[in-house]
Design a protein around this motif. Structure first.
Motif, PDB file in Angstrom:
ATOM      1  N   MET A 268      20.833  -7.397   9.265  1.00 51.42           N
ATOM      2  CA  MET A 268      19.928  -6.408   8.927  1.00 51.42           C
ATOM      3  C   MET A 268      18.335  -7.020   8.611  1.00 51.42           C
ATOM      4  N   PHE A 269      17.628  -6.461   8.602  1.00 51.46           N
ATOM      5  CA  PHE A 269      15.993  -6.681   8.347  1.00 51.46           C
ATOM      6  C   PHE A 269      15.430  -5.461   7.531  1.00 51.46           C
ATOM      7  N   GLY A 270      14.686  -5.800   6.710  1.00 46.79           N
ATOM      8  CA  GLY A 270      13.904  -4.688   5.917  1.00 46.79           C
ATOM      9  C   GLY A 270      12.664  -4.987   5.492  1.00 46.79           C
ATOM     10  N   ILE A 271      11.881  -3.707   5.577  1.00 50.71           N
ATOM     11  CA  ILE A 271      10.459  -3.991   5.193  1.00 50.71           C
ATOM     12  C   ILE A 271      10.096  -2.904   4.241  1.00 50.71           C
ATOM     13  N   CYS A 272       9.580  -3.239   3.227  1.00 52.74           N
ATOM     14  CA  CYS A 272       8.917  -2.407   1.935  1.00 52.74           C
ATOM     15  C   CYS A 272      10.107  -1.684   1.495  1.00 52.74           C
ATOM     16  N   LEU A 273      10.132  -0.525   1.575  1.00 50.06           N
ATOM     17  CA  LEU A 273      11.382   0.269   1.091  1.00 50.06           C
ATOM     18  C   LEU A 273      12.841  -0.255   1.459  1.00 50.06           C
ATOM     19  N   GLY A 274      12.738  -0.789   2.802  1.00 52.42           N
ATOM     20  CA  GLY A 274      14.090  -1.173   3.437  1.00 52.42           C
ATOM     21  C   GLY A 274      14.223  -2.743   2.562  1.00 52.42           C
ATOM     22  N   HIS A 275      13.376  -3.317   2.314  1.00 49.94           N
ATOM     23  CA  HIS A 275      13.303  -4.336   1.382  1.00 49.94           C
ATOM     24  C   HIS A 275      13.917  -4.183   0.145  1.00 49.94           C
ATOM     25  N   GLN A 276      13.570  -3.059  -0.706  1.00 48.18           N
ATOM     26  CA  GLN A 276      13.947  -2.619  -1.941  1.00 48.18           C
ATOM     27  C   GLN A 276      15.479  -2.023  -1.939  1.00 48.18           C
ATOM     28  N   THR A 312      -0.858  -7.033   4.496  1.00 48.05           N
ATOM     29  CA  THR A 312      -1.296  -5.653   4.062  1.00 48.05           C
ATOM     30  C   THR A 312       0.208  -5.091   3.150  1.00 48.05           C
ATOM     31  N   GLN A 313      -0.182  -4.367   2.035  1.00 49.13           N
ATOM     32  CA  GLN A 313       0.682  -4.085   1.037  1.00 49.13           C
ATOM     33  C   GLN A 313       0.716  -2.588   0.637  1.00 49.13           C
ATOM     34  N   ASN A 314       1.852  -1.778   0.609  1.00 49.14           N
ATOM     35  CA  ASN A 314       1.834  -0.350   0.423  1.00 49.14           C
ATOM     36  C   ASN A 314       3.017  -0.151  -0.495  1.00 49.14           C
ATOM     37  N   HIS A 315       3.221  -0.537  -1.843  1.00 49.00           N
ATOM     38  CA  HIS A 315       4.215  -0.306  -2.430  1.00 49.00           C
ATOM     39  C   HIS A 315       3.987  -0.119  -4.043  1.00 49.00           C
ATOM     40  N   ASN A 316       4.710   0.655  -4.900  1.00 46.69           N
ATOM     41  CA  ASN A 316       4.857   0.812  -6.301  1.00 46.69           C
ATOM     42  C   ASN A 316       5.804   0.047  -7.044  1.00 46.69           C
ATOM     43  N   TYR A 317       6.732  -0.240  -6.121  1.00 48.02           N
ATOM     44  CA  TYR A 317       8.141  -0.746  -6.770  1.00 48.02           C
ATOM     45  C   TYR A 317       8.391  -2.158  -6.293  1.00 48.02           C
ATOM     46  N   GLN A 353       8.454  -7.582   1.687  1.00 50.80           N
ATOM     47  CA  GLN A 353       8.141  -6.436   0.857  1.00 50.80           C
ATOM     48  C   GLN A 353       6.555  -5.924   1.590  1.00 50.80           C
ATOM     49  N   HIS A 354       5.919  -6.749   2.249  1.00 48.19           N
ATOM     50  CA  HIS A 354       4.573  -6.374   2.898  1.00 48.19           C
ATOM     51  C   HIS A 354       4.822  -5.585   4.219  1.00 48.19           C
ATOM     52  N   HIS A 355       3.978  -5.261   4.947  1.00 51.14           N
ATOM     53  CA  HIS A 355       4.141  -4.867   6.196  1.00 51.14           C
ATOM     54  C   HIS A 355       3.473  -5.671   7.228  1.00 51.14           C
ATOM     55  N   PRO A 356       4.458  -6.430   7.981  1.00 47.74           N
ATOM     56  CA  PRO A 356       4.032  -7.539   8.687  1.00 47.74           C
ATOM     57  C   PRO A 356       3.037  -6.849  10.192  1.00 47.74           C
ATOM     58  N   GLU A 357       3.269  -5.791  10.507  1.00 47.55           N
ATOM     59  CA  GLU A 357       2.496  -5.320  11.606  1.00 47.55           C
ATOM     60  C   GLU A 357       1.120  -5.054  11.226  1.00 47.55           C
ATOM     61  N   GLY A 361      -5.158  -3.878   9.277  1.00 41.29           N
ATOM     62  CA  GLY A 361      -4.968  -4.926   8.532  1.00 41.29           C
ATOM     63  C   GLY A 361      -4.572  -6.260   9.272  1.00 41.29           C
ATOM     64  N   PRO A 362      -4.675  -7.386   8.599  1.00 38.55           N
ATOM     65  CA  PRO A 362      -4.364  -8.867   9.169  1.00 38.55           C
ATOM     66  C   PRO A 362      -3.103  -8.887  10.009  1.00 38.55           C
ATOM     67  N   GLN A 363      -2.959  -9.556  10.903  1.00 43.65           N
ATOM     68  CA  GLN A 363      -1.611  -9.708  11.502  1.00 43.65           C
ATOM     69  C   GLN A 363      -1.053 -11.031  11.542  1.00 43.65           C
ATOM     70  N   GLU A 364      -1.204 -11.891  10.585  1.00 46.93           N
ATOM     71  CA  GLU A 364      -0.809 -13.191  10.198  1.00 46.93           C
ATOM     72  C   GLU A 364       0.705 -13.084  10.057  1.00 46.93           C
ATOM     73  N   SER A 365       1.484 -11.994   9.922  1.00 46.73           N
ATOM     74  CA  SER A 365       2.801 -12.155   9.463  1.00 46.73           C
ATOM     75  C   SER A 365       3.705 -11.502  10.732  1.00 46.73           C
ATOM     76  N   ARG A 366       3.127 -11.179  11.800  1.00 47.44           N
ATOM     77  CA  ARG A 366       3.736 -10.510  12.799  1.00 47.44           C
ATOM     78  C   ARG A 366       4.889 -11.492  13.566  1.00 47.44           C
TER      79      ARG A 366
END
Length: 376
Positions: A268-276, A312-317, A353-357, A361-366
């Motif tokens: 499995m791989f999770g991003i943001c809410l998936g990470h949480q 790029t970030q978008n999370h409260n938790y 936690q961040h959005h790699p795509e 925003g920047p694309q350094e984590s693609r």
């Protein structure tokens, strides 16, 4: 365009008057700020913002207009947006409609002619607040009563509102600027994954396809037993858990299903809410940050190679530091030292936690998408 007055009441007692554009009526939500310098349409159409009002710190908003190709989902789920100065007349060859028309069509409020620096500093110092905005009601006492009668953001399961009702195949790759379309024939590597839609962004799916994966998107209320059966048969090679809105602790059933996948050793791989959600399913509940991370300029250190990536970030938790008992920290936020990435011990599972795509925003984590494909 004649702008109508709008009245805003926040749960800390602040009462403001401004001008409105877009949807007219009354809406409640949680107010947060975003420090991105561009990409307001992508931000507004990100399902992760469901139930929130977004304060844009970029003072001039609207000049590039809106178009169908820049949508991150089929609709806008954010309650509304605050901007200092609205540009009503777009100047961009890709624009097909102006921002007020776009918001009205998507039933989202626009609020302008207001001090966004004041709002940002208030959120920074006191944290996000529940609020109500209305073009119909100006009485403070009435607005307060309406807000108190509305559910708080942590009490609403927004995943049920934003997730796909049925599964589908996603076949598009990334945006081709020269052709002015998305890549219709990305290279395939013969590996298939299931992508759980918790509020998934279009460009995350595009990046998964661009990495060579066959992607089948499934609803939030998936059955772990079905996923495990397909994995054992070799029909799929792994599962992706997407970004999404709201408090992750409310997702009891989803966490239970993920727990079964963990026990079955499904990659499995999770991003943001998936990470949480992966953290919660492992027994480590998330906590709410003081004012969240929302923007396209957050430095994150990759602990594997000590390279700093702008994200790029978008999370409260956020996930708790105690999770290092069962996982290795791979990425750290350099603004506040919170955890940004994990690799779980003795399990084919990792998350960020961040959005790699990074749309926008920047694309350094693609590279993380290809890393997922290579691990399967």
């Amino acid at each position: 365009m004649m702008l109508k007055p709008v009245w805003i009441y926040l749960e800390n007692g602040v009462f403001l008057e401004a001008k409105s554009f877009g949807f007219e009526g009354s809406k409640t939500g949680e107010i947060v700020f975003n420090t991105s310098m561009s990409g307001y349409q992508e931000i507004m159409s990100d399902p992760s913002y469901a139930g929130q009002f977004i304060v844009f710190t970029m003072p001039e908003i609207g000049i590039v207009g809106c178009n169908d190709n820049d949508m991150e989902s089929k609709a806008v789920h954010a309650s509304g947006m605050f901007v200092r100065s609205l540009n009503e007349m777009p100047s961009n060859f890709r624009s097909t409609e102006d921002l007020p028309t776009f918001l009205k069509k998507n039933q989202s409020m626009g609020i302008c002619d207001i001090d966004t620096r004041y709002l940002t500093k208030m959120i920074r110092d006191g944290g996000p607040k529940m609020m109500i905005a209305s073009t119909e009601v100006s009485d403070v006492a009435t607005l307060k009563s309406m807000l108190e009668a509305s559910p708080r953001i942590e009490d609403v399961n927004y995943i049920e509102k934003v997730s796909t009702p049925k599964s589908y195949l996603h076949v598009e790759g990334v945006w081709n600027a020269e052709a002015q379309t998305y890549n219709k024939t990305p290279h395939r590597i013969g590996k298939k994954i299931l992508a759980v839609d918790l509020g998934i962004k279009r460009n995350i799916l595009n990046e998964l396809c661009e990495a060579g994966l066959d992607v089948e998107v499934i609803a939030h209320d998936f059955s772990a037993e079905d996923v495990i059966a397909r994995y054992k048969k070799g029909e799929i090679q792994g599962l992706f858990l997407s970004n999404g809105p709201g408090d992750p602790l409310i997702l009891k059933n989803e966490a239970a299903q993920v727990r079964q996948l963990i026990e079955a050793k499904v990659p499995m791989f999770g991003i943001c809410l998936g990470h949480q959600l992966l953290s919660i399913a492992h027994g480590y509940p998330t906590y709410k940050l003081k004012f969240g991370q929302h923007g396209g300029n957050h430095p994150v250190k990759n602990t594997k190679n000590n390279v700093v990536e702008i994200t790029t970030q978008n999370h409260n938790y956020n996930v708790p530091d105690t999770i290092c008992k069962i996982a290795r920290i791979t990425h750290v936020n350099l603004f506040d030292n919170t955890i940004e990435g994990l690799e779980y011990n003795d399990a084919p599972i990792f998350s960020v936690q961040h959005h790699p795509e990074a749309s926008s925003g920047p694309q350094e984590s693609r590279y993380i998408f290809k890393e997922f494909a290579n691990r399967l």
